[in-house]
Scaffold this motif. Sequence first.
Motif, mmCIF file in Angstrom:
data_model
loop_
_atom_site.group_PDB
_atom_site.id
_atom_site.type_symbol
_atom_site.label_atom_id
_atom_site.label_comp_id
_atom_site.label_asym_id
_atom_site.label_seq_id
_atom_site.Cartn_x
_atom_site.Cartn_y
_atom_site.Cartn_z
ATOM 1 N N ASP A 49 0.806 -1.217 0.000
ATOM 2 C CA ASP A 49 0.000 0.000 0.000
ATOM 3 C C ASP A 49 0.842 1.272 0.000
ATOM 4 O O ASP A 49 0.310 2.377 0.133
ATOM 5 C CB ASP A 49 -0.936 0.019 1.209
ATOM 6 N N GLY A 50 2.161 1.116 -0.152
ATOM 7 C CA GLY A 50 3.021 2.287 -0.156
ATOM 8 C C GLY A 50 3.270 2.872 1.221
ATOM 9 O O GLY A 50 3.944 3.890 1.355
ATOM 10 N N LYS A 51 2.759 2.215 2.241
ATOM 11 C CA LYS A 51 2.955 2.685 3.619
ATOM 12 C C LYS A 51 3.594 1.586 4.471
ATOM 13 O O LYS A 51 4.697 1.763 4.990
ATOM 14 C CB LYS A 51 1.622 3.126 4.223
ATOM 15 N N ARG A 52 2.885 0.474 4.601
ATOM 16 C CA ARG A 52 3.394 -0.591 5.466
ATOM 17 C C ARG A 52 4.629 -1.254 4.865
ATOM 18 O O ARG A 52 5.576 -1.583 5.589
ATOM 19 C CB ARG A 52 2.291 -1.611 5.745
ATOM 20 N N ASP A 53 4.626 -1.450 3.527
ATOM 21 C CA ASP A 53 5.817 -2.049 2.910
ATOM 22 C C ASP A 53 7.013 -1.112 3.025
ATOM 23 O O ASP A 53 8.136 -1.536 3.320
ATOM 24 C CB ASP A 53 5.539 -2.427 1.448
ATOM 25 N N VAL A 54 6.770 0.191 2.829
ATOM 26 C CA VAL A 54 7.840 1.187 2.960
ATOM 27 C C VAL A 54 8.338 1.249 4.400
ATOM 28 O O VAL A 54 9.543 1.391 4.657
ATOM 29 C CB VAL A 54 7.344 2.575 2.496
ATOM 30 N N ALA A 55 7.419 1.120 5.364
ATOM 31 C CA ALA A 55 7.806 1.186 6.781
ATOM 32 C C ALA A 55 8.747 0.047 7.156
ATOM 33 O O ALA A 55 9.634 0.220 8.005
ATOM 34 C CB ALA A 55 6.554 1.153 7.657
ATOM 35 N N VAL A 56 8.552 -1.136 6.545
ATOM 36 C CA VAL A 56 9.438 -2.264 6.828
ATOM 37 C C VAL A 56 10.873 -1.922 6.415
ATOM 38 O O VAL A 56 11.825 -2.149 7.172
ATOM 39 C CB VAL A 56 8.959 -3.530 6.078
ATOM 40 N N ILE A 57 11.026 -1.347 5.230
ATOM 41 C CA ILE A 57 12.373 -0.998 4.740
ATOM 42 C C ILE A 57 12.963 0.137 5.569
ATOM 43 O O ILE A 57 14.153 0.120 5.914
ATOM 44 C CB ILE A 57 12.315 -0.603 3.257
#
Length: 386
Positions: A49-57
Amino acid sequence: MKTTLKTNITVKDVCDGFVYNELEGKGLFGLSGRLTIQPEYQRNYIYADGKRDVAVIASILAGYPLGLIYFNKVAQNKFEVLDGQQRITSIGRFVTNKFAIHSNDTPQYFDSLAADLQAKILAAQLLIYECEGEESEIKKWFETINIAGVPLNAQELRNAIFSGPFVTLGKAEFSNSKNANIQKWSAYVSGSALRQDFLECALDWVSKGEIGEYMSLHRNDTNIQPLKTYFNTVISWVSTVFTDVESEMRGLEWGRLYETYHNKPYDPKVVSSQVRNLYGDSYIKNCKGVFEYILGGSVDKKLLEVRVFDDATKKSTYTQQTVKSQAKGESNCPLCVLGHDANQNKIWNVADMDADHVTAWSKGGATATSNCQMLCKTHNRAKGNR
């Protein structure tokens, strides 16, 4: 269940041989093919979603721990992700350039990162517990897991408990966001394909609400045609009877309504006219009830929550009726006046009376002062829809 903590497995190790299925939206394999990232009891990948996946990185780059990850050991040197597939899939997708993070408003894919940042990500060590146990133990443990604050919903848990060929086929049909039928189904079914809402709805309809029992009975089936046929039959029936699609149709109990009414004949043109008339009636508070109201022969007004007379109208009407009745020496209930008992002259308290439509709402009577009368509770209940 036996668990062993592993601290020497890095992001690079897990992402070696990473395979992601864009069509189905799930991570498949990693760890040089030795790790199945999304076994059938796992939920779909929902971090894209462009938020949770980015937060992992971002967490990895900041040096923050990602939390414990659990692998289920299924054979010698063969594993499947028990908990952590959202995080692992996010990492694998980033390392293989499936999405970008942003730095100073500039999108950066893994290949465009500075070499030291690439190395930092790949060298990050993961805290992984390897678990071994019987299937029942593994499934029981899986039921207790929450992933990154997103609890498993009821259908995701059922998929875990009854994993097998039936669930695999069911998810391929109803949990695939790329399925061309999703848009049509969405007119009548609420929720998300990825969160198993369409699969749950199909199972609810075909099982008459006994989803767990149905899944247990069909767990090892290699054909889901009865499930597909019933679901599509219901959808086809709804879209035939109601030719106009309204937003309030989404999420109704169409399976129950199909079972109750599908043997009755309906003229779609007449039904369409009824829907338009009811939607245009400002006295109807619940448009979701319009469809069952029509299917049931336009009898059960409770489904519509027809707007009732407000307190001010009731009090005003009561006062006017009572003043006139007292001057005539007769009851302030118009129907008591017509009787032949002691109530012909009784003046009722306002608490003992109900507001009534002089001309019934179902016959075109408005919920307005000019169409309001106060009746004693006994006569109001006896009057009904007359």
